[in-house]
Design a protein around this motif. Structure first.
Motif, PDB file in Angstrom:
ATOM      1  N   PHE A 304       0.939  -1.344  -0.066  1.00  0.00           N
ATOM      2  CA  PHE A 304      -0.022   0.125   0.032  1.00  0.00           C
ATOM      3  C   PHE A 304       0.874   1.236  -0.054  1.00  0.00           C
ATOM      4  CE2 PHE A 304      -2.568  -3.563   2.032  1.00  0.00           C
ATOM      5  CZ  PHE A 304      -3.601  -3.297   1.176  1.00  0.00           C
ATOM      6  N   SER A 305       2.344   1.096   0.117  1.00  0.00           N
ATOM      7  CA  SER A 305       2.921   2.498  -0.006  1.00  0.00           C
ATOM      8  C   SER A 305       3.131   3.077  -1.104  1.00  0.00           C
ATOM      9  CB  SER A 305       4.327   2.072   0.724  1.00  0.00           C
ATOM     10  OG  SER A 305       4.514   1.510   2.143  1.00  0.00           O
ATOM     11  N   PHE A 306       2.999   2.081  -2.283  1.00  0.00           N
ATOM     12  CA  PHE A 306       2.938   2.465  -3.656  1.00  0.00           C
ATOM     13  C   PHE A 306       1.706   3.095  -4.076  1.00  0.00           C
ATOM     14  CE2 PHE A 306       5.950  -1.180  -3.026  1.00  0.00           C
ATOM     15  CZ  PHE A 306       7.084  -0.640  -3.696  1.00  0.00           C
ATOM     16  N   TYR A 307       0.841   3.120  -3.335  1.00  0.00           N
ATOM     17  CA  TYR A 307      -0.353   3.806  -3.662  1.00  0.00           C
ATOM     18  C   TYR A 307      -0.828   5.189  -2.928  1.00  0.00           C
ATOM     19  CZ  TYR A 307      -1.772   0.113  -6.734  1.00  0.00           C
ATOM     20  OH  TYR A 307      -1.896  -0.780  -7.729  1.00  0.00           O
ATOM     21  N   PRO A 310       2.019  12.235  -2.311  1.00  0.00           N
ATOM     22  CA  PRO A 310       2.156  13.459  -1.563  1.00  0.00           C
ATOM     23  C   PRO A 310       0.580  14.456  -1.675  1.00  0.00           C
ATOM     24  CG  PRO A 310       4.168  13.161  -2.370  1.00  0.00           C
ATOM     25  CD  PRO A 310       3.188  11.977  -3.010  1.00  0.00           C
ATOM     26  N   GLU A 311       0.122  13.880  -2.919  1.00  0.00           N
ATOM     27  CA  GLU A 311      -1.055  14.714  -3.203  1.00  0.00           C
ATOM     28  C   GLU A 311      -2.015  14.340  -2.182  1.00  0.00           C
ATOM     29  OE1 GLU A 311      -2.605  17.207  -5.185  1.00  0.00           O
ATOM     30  OE2 GLU A 311      -1.346  16.293  -6.794  1.00  0.00           O
ATOM     31  N   ASP A 312      -2.059  13.141  -1.700  1.00  0.00           N
ATOM     32  CA  ASP A 312      -3.042  12.655  -0.597  1.00  0.00           C
ATOM     33  C   ASP A 312      -3.212  13.575   0.653  1.00  0.00           C
ATOM     34  OD1 ASP A 312      -3.512  10.596  -2.743  1.00  0.00           O
ATOM     35  OD2 ASP A 312      -2.497   9.139  -1.394  1.00  0.00           O
ATOM     36  N   TYR A 313      -2.030  13.875   1.019  1.00  0.00           N
ATOM     37  CA  TYR A 313      -1.872  14.564   2.242  1.00  0.00           C
ATOM     38  C   TYR A 313      -1.912  16.101   2.006  1.00  0.00           C
ATOM     39  CZ  TYR A 313      -0.067  10.036   3.323  1.00  0.00           C
ATOM     40  OH  TYR A 313      -0.276   8.561   3.263  1.00  0.00           O
ATOM     41  N   ASN A 314      -1.724  16.686   1.015  1.00  0.00           N
ATOM     42  CA  ASN A 314      -1.875  18.187   0.557  1.00  0.00           C
ATOM     43  C   ASN A 314      -3.188  18.700   0.169  1.00  0.00           C
ATOM     44  OD1 ASN A 314       0.977  18.327   0.681  1.00  0.00           O
ATOM     45  ND2 ASN A 314       1.365  17.830  -1.327  1.00  0.00           N
ATOM     46  N   SER A 315      -4.160  17.562   0.192  1.00  0.00           N
ATOM     47  CA  SER A 315      -5.375  17.885   0.047  1.00  0.00           C
ATOM     48  C   SER A 315      -6.393  17.506   1.207  1.00  0.00           C
ATOM     49  CB  SER A 315      -6.133  17.002  -1.443  1.00  0.00           C
ATOM     50  OG  SER A 315      -5.355  17.256  -2.476  1.00  0.00           O
ATOM     51  N   TYR A 318     -11.055  13.807   2.487  1.00  0.00           N
ATOM     52  CA  TYR A 318     -12.011  13.357   1.870  1.00  0.00           C
ATOM     53  C   TYR A 318     -11.557  13.239   0.338  1.00  0.00           C
ATOM     54  CZ  TYR A 318     -13.577  18.064   1.706  1.00  0.00           C
ATOM     55  OH  TYR A 318     -13.946  19.427   1.716  1.00  0.00           O
ATOM     56  N   ALA A 319     -10.980  14.292  -0.162  1.00  0.00           N
ATOM     57  CA  ALA A 319     -10.498  14.417  -1.637  1.00  0.00           C
ATOM     58  C   ALA A 319      -9.099  13.197  -1.675  1.00  0.00           C
ATOM     59  CB  ALA A 319      -9.871  15.623  -1.835  1.00  0.00           C
ATOM     60  N   GLY A 320      -8.331  13.242  -0.648  1.00  0.00           N
ATOM     61  CA  GLY A 320      -7.061  12.275  -0.571  1.00  0.00           C
ATOM     62  C   GLY A 320      -7.708  10.897  -0.555  1.00  0.00           C
ATOM     63  N   SER A 321      -8.689  10.518   0.210  1.00  0.00           N
ATOM     64  CA  SER A 321      -9.252   9.230   0.560  1.00  0.00           C
ATOM     65  C   SER A 321     -10.064   8.761  -1.148  1.00  0.00           C
ATOM     66  CB  SER A 321     -10.317   9.136   1.372  1.00  0.00           C
ATOM     67  OG  SER A 321      -9.923   9.455   2.477  1.00  0.00           O
ATOM     68  N   PHE A 322     -10.608   9.789  -1.609  1.00  0.00           N
ATOM     69  CA  PHE A 322     -11.332   9.548  -3.095  1.00  0.00           C
ATOM     70  C   PHE A 322     -10.456   8.926  -4.117  1.00  0.00           C
ATOM     71  CE2 PHE A 322     -12.813  10.958  -7.169  1.00  0.00           C
ATOM     72  CZ  PHE A 322     -13.937  10.291  -7.272  1.00  0.00           C
ATOM     73  N   LYS A 498      -6.046   3.268   8.818  1.00  0.00           N
ATOM     74  CA  LYS A 498      -6.619   4.397   8.708  1.00  0.00           C
ATOM     75  C   LYS A 498      -5.790   5.176   7.347  1.00  0.00           C
ATOM     76  CE  LYS A 498      -3.465   5.958  12.483  1.00  0.00           C
ATOM     77  NZ  LYS A 498      -3.067   4.466  12.964  1.00  0.00           N
ATOM     78  N   ASP A 499      -4.840   4.664   7.024  1.00  0.00           N
ATOM     79  CA  ASP A 499      -3.759   5.126   5.947  1.00  0.00           C
ATOM     80  C   ASP A 499      -3.641   4.145   5.075  1.00  0.00           C
ATOM     81  OD1 ASP A 499      -2.746   7.419   4.735  1.00  0.00           O
ATOM     82  OD2 ASP A 499      -0.664   7.110   5.352  1.00  0.00           O
ATOM     83  N   THR A 500      -4.870   3.434   4.697  1.00  0.00           N
ATOM     84  CA  THR A 500      -4.408   2.366   3.584  1.00  0.00           C
ATOM     85  C   THR A 500      -5.400   2.541   2.431  1.00  0.00           C
ATOM     86  OG1 THR A 500      -3.697   0.769   5.195  1.00  0.00           O
ATOM     87  CG2 THR A 500      -4.494  -0.046   3.360  1.00  0.00           C
ATOM     88  N   PHE A 501      -6.665   2.103   2.727  1.00  0.00           N
ATOM     89  CA  PHE A 501      -7.830   2.320   1.599  1.00  0.00           C
ATOM     90  C   PHE A 501      -8.229   3.656   1.850  1.00  0.00           C
ATOM     91  CE2 PHE A 501      -7.618  -2.339   2.702  1.00  0.00           C
ATOM     92  CZ  PHE A 501      -7.648  -2.810   1.539  1.00  0.00           C
ATOM     93  N   LEU A 502      -8.334   4.221   2.877  1.00  0.00           N
ATOM     94  CA  LEU A 502      -8.632   5.476   2.973  1.00  0.00           C
ATOM     95  C   LEU A 502      -7.661   6.644   3.739  1.00  0.00           C
ATOM     96  CD1 LEU A 502     -12.620   5.048   4.349  1.00  0.00           C
ATOM     97  CD2 LEU A 502     -11.975   5.426   1.831  1.00  0.00           C
ATOM     98  N   ARG A 503      -7.836   7.654   3.634  1.00  0.00           N
ATOM     99  CA  ARG A 503      -6.634   8.624   4.389  1.00  0.00           C
ATOM    100  C   ARG A 503      -7.703   9.225   5.265  1.00  0.00           C
ATOM    101  NH1 ARG A 503      -5.609  13.717   5.835  1.00  0.00           N
ATOM    102  NH2 ARG A 503      -5.674  14.645   3.646  1.00  0.00           N
ATOM    103  N   PHE A 504      -7.414   9.073   6.717  1.00  0.00           N
ATOM    104  CA  PHE A 504      -8.176   9.670   7.700  1.00  0.00           C
ATOM    105  C   PHE A 504      -7.788  11.014   7.991  1.00  0.00           C
ATOM    106  CE2 PHE A 504     -10.478   6.156  10.098  1.00  0.00           C
ATOM    107  CZ  PHE A 504     -10.899   5.532   9.180  1.00  0.00           C
ATOM    108  N   PRO A 505      -8.259  11.930   8.586  1.00  0.00           N
ATOM    109  CA  PRO A 505      -8.139  13.232   8.794  1.00  0.00           C
ATOM    110  C   PRO A 505      -6.677  13.068   9.545  1.00  0.00           C
ATOM    111  CG  PRO A 505     -10.118  13.142   9.282  1.00  0.00           C
ATOM    112  CD  PRO A 505      -9.793  11.828   9.071  1.00  0.00           C
TER     113      PRO A 505
END
Length: 536
Positions: A304-307, A310-315, A318-322, A498-505
């Protein structure tokens, strides 16, 4: 005798006789560990790899013998230059193709000519060594060496030339929101970018010299109070075990350090983004970088590290999770969509809805090839277009990708060689493989497409399920430096989801992922405690 030999060897060198360089501010570039080891007469507990593997060759009292030894060791190469100091009975050796002439002027010649009683041994950036074999390596690294008659030590000066390019954003890891700088080919610049982001005394750098012939400089970076010492020792053990003549890039290191070289899945994360390296180091992972390459390797990692990008944490979360869910869905599409289509039209026609039976049947009815051959032909064509677009210059490559895809896709459908639905399926598969943030995993998905197509074309759904089971078994068995590759799914860790399929707050992710085995699990306290205190 010494003067005659030197002048014959250095007959046409007059670089500094007619050159007047401006004096610049210089800094001492000395390894603190090396400095400590030179001061301590006893064996130091500080680890250093510069001289430990170099055979000892003591410096002779005769400067002539020392110069002759160095010239012979360097095979009398034409770019080796020598300066004579007749009054001091000394010689300065250097590679004219590796040194910076301005640095030599500022660090060596200007202090000697401007000061009346200045000796070269007293210059602050002078380093001494008593091993001639170490002097050979210093010369090859762009240093100038000073040999004096009657002295059993050689003085070295770091005057290497540096050619840097701008730290521009990597082409394959662009982000819309976030830093737009990237790693470069200069190792010191890359370490500087990491240290600018982690201004902490626990950030440790360990240097290695790998490649018996190339002597490539390798840097290992980690947080001493967070990274697992056993993983740090394992990285050190594997690096020291490398006996290759040539190490040119982290790609060489990856195959020497992988737990399983036969696996199609990458077990080390490669990136050219300093912010991505920083985030992984702060999670307790270890970064490996090589001089001459803008790529950094990160270990240990999971699937899951390959997915994670940085875009996930800069948004927003809910946008990062999507975006994260779209990427993970692309994995299934990339390896399974062509296989599913082939299995349906070849063996399981009954699963097609009634409204789609006639369009699909009419599309494939007049095709002279079975769906398996269709899919293989289209996948190979897509790979050819992709490779052609990469190898050609950028403007031509983009044209080939667009025009080639449109022309060939339209032509093969009109010629009746490929069904139009198969073109759609293969196009979606190619797009899905591009969604992965990691280029290495993207290549893996492209490779896995072929066995799934063959399994579906021979056994239908049974072949797909059988191959999926083998793939899951392989992923659960695979490891990266002792870390389960499919964590946190196997073994299951609910907190790490919490940081795998979704990105929690961010405020809910107060612990580091356990797959990196960090010494400190907590990332800090409650950063939103202001809500409990209320407004004053």
């Amino acid at each position: 005798m010494l003067e005659l030999q030197a002048r014959a060897f250095f007959m046409h060198n007059s670089d500094y006789d007619q050159t007047n360089y401006a004096v610049n501010v210089v800094c001492m570039e000395v390894s603190v560990v090396s400095f400590i080891k030179r001061l301590l007469p006893i064996e130091s507990s500080v680890e250093e790899d510069d001289e430990s593997s170099i055979p000892m060759k003591k410096v002779a009292k005769s400067v002539e013998k020392n110069v002759q030894y160095l010239i012979d060791e360097l095979n009398k190469t034409d770019d080796l230059r020598m300066r004579i100091f007749e009054q001091e009975k000394a010689v300065l050796l250097y590679y004219e193709t590796l040194v910076d002439l301005e640095k030599m002027q500022n660090r060596i010649f200007s202090p000697l000519t401007e000061g009346e009683h200045v000796h070269i041994e007293t210059l602050p950036w002078a380093i001494t060594t008593g091993n001639l074999n170490q002097v050979v390596r210093d010369l090859l690294q762009g240093q100038a060496v000073y040999l004096k008659e009657g002295s059993s030590e050689v003085i070295t000066f770091n005057v290497d030339s540096v050619f840097n390019r701008d730290a521009s954003e990597p082409d394959i890891e662009k982000v819309v929101r976030g830093p737009h700088d990237g790693l470069v080919e200069q190792l010191s610049v890359n370490i500087n970018q990491i240290r600018k982001r982690i201004q902490n005394h626990n950030l440790v750098v360990r240097y290695y010299q790998l490649g018996k012939k190339t002597n490539t400089k390798i840097a290992v970076m980690y947080m001493k109070d967070i990274a697992d010492p056993s993983i740090v020792d394992e990285v050190d053990r594997r690096l020291r075990a490398i006996q290759a003549d040539m190490i040119l890039s982290p790609g060489f290191l990856e195959e020497y350090l992988d737990d399983s070289t036969m696996s199609p899945f990458p077990q080390m994360l490669s990136t050219e983004r300093p912010d991505r390296v920083t985030a992984n180091i702060m999670d307790g992972r270890i970064s490996i970088m090589a001089d001459g390459s803008p790529t950094a390797l990160v270990v240990p990692v999971t699937f899951f590290s390959f997915y994670q990008a940085p875009e996930d944490y800069n948004s927003r979360w809910y946008a990062g999770s999507f975006i994260r869910m779209i990427r993970l869905a692309s994995f299934i599409i990339a390896i399974g969509l062509p296989a599913f289509y082939i299995a349906v039209v070849s063996y399981h026609f009954e699963v097609i809805p009634d409204s789609l039976i006639i369009p699909i049947k009419s599309s494939i009815n007049d095709i002279p090839f079975p769906p398996l051959i269709e899919a293989l032909m289209m996948v190979v064509i897509i790979e050819l277009i992709r490779e052609a677009g990469i190898r050609l210059p950028s403007p031509v490559g983009q044209t080939i990708g667009i025009v080639g895809g449109l022309v060939i896709g339209d032509a093969v459908v009109k010629a009746g060689l490929i069904s139009n639905i198969m073109v759609i399926v293969i196009a979606l598969t190619a797009i899905a493989s591009f969604v992965v943030p990691s280029n290495e995993l993207s290549i893996t998905l492209r490779i896995l497409t072929f066995p799934f197509i063959l399994a579906a074309g021979t056994l239908g759904f049974v072949g797909i399920v059988f191959l999926l089971l083998l793939l899951l078994i392989h992923l659960t068995k695979l490891q990266s430096f002792g870390t389960p590759y499919f964590a946190p799914m196997t073994p299951l860790r609910i907190k790490d989801l919490k940081d795998t399929f979704l990105r929690f707050p961010i405020n809910m992710m107060r612990t580091r992922p356990k797959d990196a085995h960090p010494q400190k699990m907590s990332t800090g306290g409650d950063s939103r405690g202001w809500r409990k205190r209320g407004r004053k």
